[in-house]
Design a protein around this motif. Sequence first.
Motif, PDB file in Angstrom:
ATOM      1  N   VAL A  34       0.855  -1.182   0.000  1.00  0.00           N
ATOM      2  CA  VAL A  34       0.000   0.000   0.000  1.00  0.00           C
ATOM      3  C   VAL A  34       0.893   1.234   0.000  1.00  0.00           C
ATOM      4  N   VAL A  35       0.634   2.170  -0.893  1.00  0.00           N
ATOM      5  CA  VAL A  35       1.364   3.434  -0.926  1.00  0.00           C
ATOM      6  C   VAL A  35       0.766   4.357   0.132  1.00  0.00           C
ATOM      7  N   PRO A  64      -7.218   1.577  -6.267  1.00  0.00           N
ATOM      8  CA  PRO A  64      -7.956   1.529  -4.997  1.00  0.00           C
ATOM      9  C   PRO A  64      -7.390   2.555  -4.014  1.00  0.00           C
ATOM     10  N   VAL A  65      -8.268   3.156  -3.237  1.00  0.00           N
ATOM     11  CA  VAL A  65      -7.874   4.213  -2.303  1.00  0.00           C
ATOM     12  C   VAL A  65      -8.411   3.899  -0.911  1.00  0.00           C
ATOM     13  N   ILE A  66      -7.594   4.150   0.087  1.00  0.00           N
ATOM     14  CA  ILE A  66      -8.009   4.121   1.491  1.00  0.00           C
ATOM     15  C   ILE A  66      -7.955   5.556   1.981  1.00  0.00           C
ATOM     16  N   LEU A 106      -0.961   2.439  10.135  1.00  0.00           N
ATOM     17  CA  LEU A 106       0.240   2.499   9.307  1.00  0.00           C
ATOM     18  C   LEU A 106       1.009   1.187   9.269  1.00  0.00           C
ATOM     19  N   GLN A 107       1.234   0.580  10.408  1.00  0.00           N
ATOM     20  CA  GLN A 107       1.972  -0.686  10.421  1.00  0.00           C
ATOM     21  C   GLN A 107       1.218  -1.789   9.694  1.00  0.00           C
ATOM     22  N   PRO A 108      -0.082  -1.984   9.952  1.00  0.00           N
ATOM     23  CA  PRO A 108      -0.797  -3.025   9.194  1.00  0.00           C
ATOM     24  C   PRO A 108      -0.756  -2.811   7.684  1.00  0.00           C
ATOM     25  N   LEU A 109      -0.837  -1.561   7.240  1.00  0.00           N
ATOM     26  CA  LEU A 109      -0.819  -1.310   5.805  1.00  0.00           C
ATOM     27  C   LEU A 109       0.567  -1.514   5.208  1.00  0.00           C
ATOM     28  N   SER A 110       1.596  -1.453   6.031  1.00  0.00           N
ATOM     29  CA  SER A 110       2.938  -1.735   5.522  1.00  0.00           C
ATOM     30  C   SER A 110       3.180  -3.238   5.392  1.00  0.00           C
ATOM     31  N   GLU A 111       2.304  -4.040   6.003  1.00  0.00           N
ATOM     32  CA  GLU A 111       2.463  -5.498   5.996  1.00  0.00           C
ATOM     33  C   GLU A 111       1.297  -6.203   5.308  1.00  0.00           C
ATOM     34  N   ASN A 112       0.399  -5.431   4.686  1.00  0.00           N
ATOM     35  CA  ASN A 112      -0.808  -5.980   4.074  1.00  0.00           C
ATOM     36  C   ASN A 112      -1.669  -6.718   5.097  1.00  0.00           C
ATOM     37  N   GLY A 113      -1.721  -6.162   6.306  1.00  0.00           N
ATOM     38  CA  GLY A 113      -2.526  -6.753   7.365  1.00  0.00           C
ATOM     39  C   GLY A 113      -3.871  -6.082   7.491  1.00  0.00           C
ATOM     40  N   SER A 114      -4.625  -6.472   8.521  1.00  0.00           N
ATOM     41  CA  SER A 114      -5.926  -5.869   8.789  1.00  0.00           C
ATOM     42  C   SER A 114      -5.727  -4.543   9.512  1.00  0.00           C
ATOM     43  N   TYR A 115      -6.411  -3.507   9.051  1.00  0.00           N
ATOM     44  CA  TYR A 115      -6.231  -2.167   9.600  1.00  0.00           C
ATOM     45  C   TYR A 115      -7.565  -1.586  10.039  1.00  0.00           C
ATOM     46  N   ARG A 116      -7.484  -0.530  10.839  1.00  0.00           N
ATOM     47  CA  ARG A 116      -8.661   0.253  11.226  1.00  0.00           C
ATOM     48  C   ARG A 116      -8.391   1.714  10.879  1.00  0.00           C
ATOM     49  N   PRO A 117      -9.303   2.382  10.171  1.00  0.00           N
ATOM     50  CA  PRO A 117      -9.054   3.752   9.729  1.00  0.00           C
ATOM     51  C   PRO A 117      -9.281   4.804  10.804  1.00  0.00           C
ATOM     52  N   ALA A 118      -9.837   4.419  11.959  1.00  0.00           N
ATOM     53  CA  ALA A 118     -10.080   5.367  13.045  1.00  0.00           C
ATOM     54  C   ALA A 118     -10.271   4.584  14.340  1.00  0.00           C
ATOM     55  N   VAL A 119      -9.903   5.236  15.444  1.00  0.00           N
ATOM     56  CA  VAL A 119     -10.078   4.594  16.753  1.00  0.00           C
ATOM     57  C   VAL A 119     -10.746   5.517  17.758  1.00  0.00           C
ATOM     58  N   PHE A 120     -11.086   6.757  17.340  1.00  0.00           N
ATOM     59  CA  PHE A 120     -11.575   7.740  18.320  1.00  0.00           C
ATOM     60  C   PHE A 120     -12.577   8.679  17.679  1.00  0.00           C
ATOM     61  N   ASP A 121     -13.622   9.000  18.439  1.00  0.00           N
ATOM     62  CA  ASP A 121     -14.622   9.985  18.041  1.00  0.00           C
ATOM     63  C   ASP A 121     -14.382  11.239  18.877  1.00  0.00           C
ATOM     64  N   ARG A 134      -9.324  -5.143   5.315  1.00  0.00           N
ATOM     65  CA  ARG A 134      -8.163  -5.640   4.581  1.00  0.00           C
ATOM     66  C   ARG A 134      -7.979  -4.800   3.328  1.00  0.00           C
ATOM     67  N   ALA A 135      -6.781  -4.284   3.131  1.00  0.00           N
ATOM     68  CA  ALA A 135      -6.520  -3.431   1.980  1.00  0.00           C
ATOM     69  C   ALA A 135      -6.485  -4.235   0.686  1.00  0.00           C
ATOM     70  N   VAL A 136      -7.020  -3.650  -0.375  1.00  0.00           N
ATOM     71  CA  VAL A 136      -6.880  -4.228  -1.703  1.00  0.00           C
ATOM     72  C   VAL A 136      -5.439  -3.995  -2.161  1.00  0.00           C
TER      73      VAL A 136
END
Length: 231
Positions: A34-35, A64-66, A106-121, A134-136
């Motif tokens: 993932v770039v 594809p965009v995240i 950031l770390q999951p996307l550097s490893e093609n792992g499962s990520y979360r785009p937010a953790v706080f409201d 999971r990133a395409v």
Amino acid sequence: MTGSAPLPPGPDAGREAVLTWLTARLAAHAARPVVRVAIDGVDGAGKTTLADDLAGRLRALNRPVIRASLDGFHQFRAVRYTRGRTSPGGFYRDSYDLGALERELLQPLSENGSYRPAVFDVTRDKAVREHARRAVPGSVLLLDGLFLHRPELRGWWHDSVFLRVPFEVSVPRGAARGPGYGSPDPQAPSNRRYIDGHRLYFRVADPEDRAGVVLDYTHLDRPVVVAARDR
């Protein structure tokens, strides 16, 4: 990059030409898998709108965009104001949970792992637990936010953009978003925390010298490419 990045347009090119060029620059990056791209600038610079625009353009090229925002990684209010509600240092140092940003996105996307785009409201001052995604392969992460060229984060970006906007333009622009976004007067005491916090960031991180692309974004309809560096 997958190929040579196009040359930036001249100072009178206009918004469409600049965004077409910037889209082509980002699309030229090879998947890693993932770039990771940072869209940085002061409050009211236009980061979110630009990132959304670039996302649409990249998707139109079948890339594809995240999309994510640093606003989804705020600290709790009590942490953000540990140094006081008017502290510029607190604004720069305590606003965001950088550990969570790295761990969940950031770390999951550097490893093609499962990520979360937010953790706080931040509106509810409450942690949130989004479903992991999971990133395409070949995706581009466009992350907008403040202070993204700080030393702790520089190593994450394959490319980055810094929007140069003077405070006399950015503060009224930000305030125009509506109630809760502060005074439009850059000299108002309520803006000291934010303006001086950004000045601290400029001294510590020198984002214009670190960014892949620097855009003068004073005029939204006439951005100008100030610098474009190979990454």
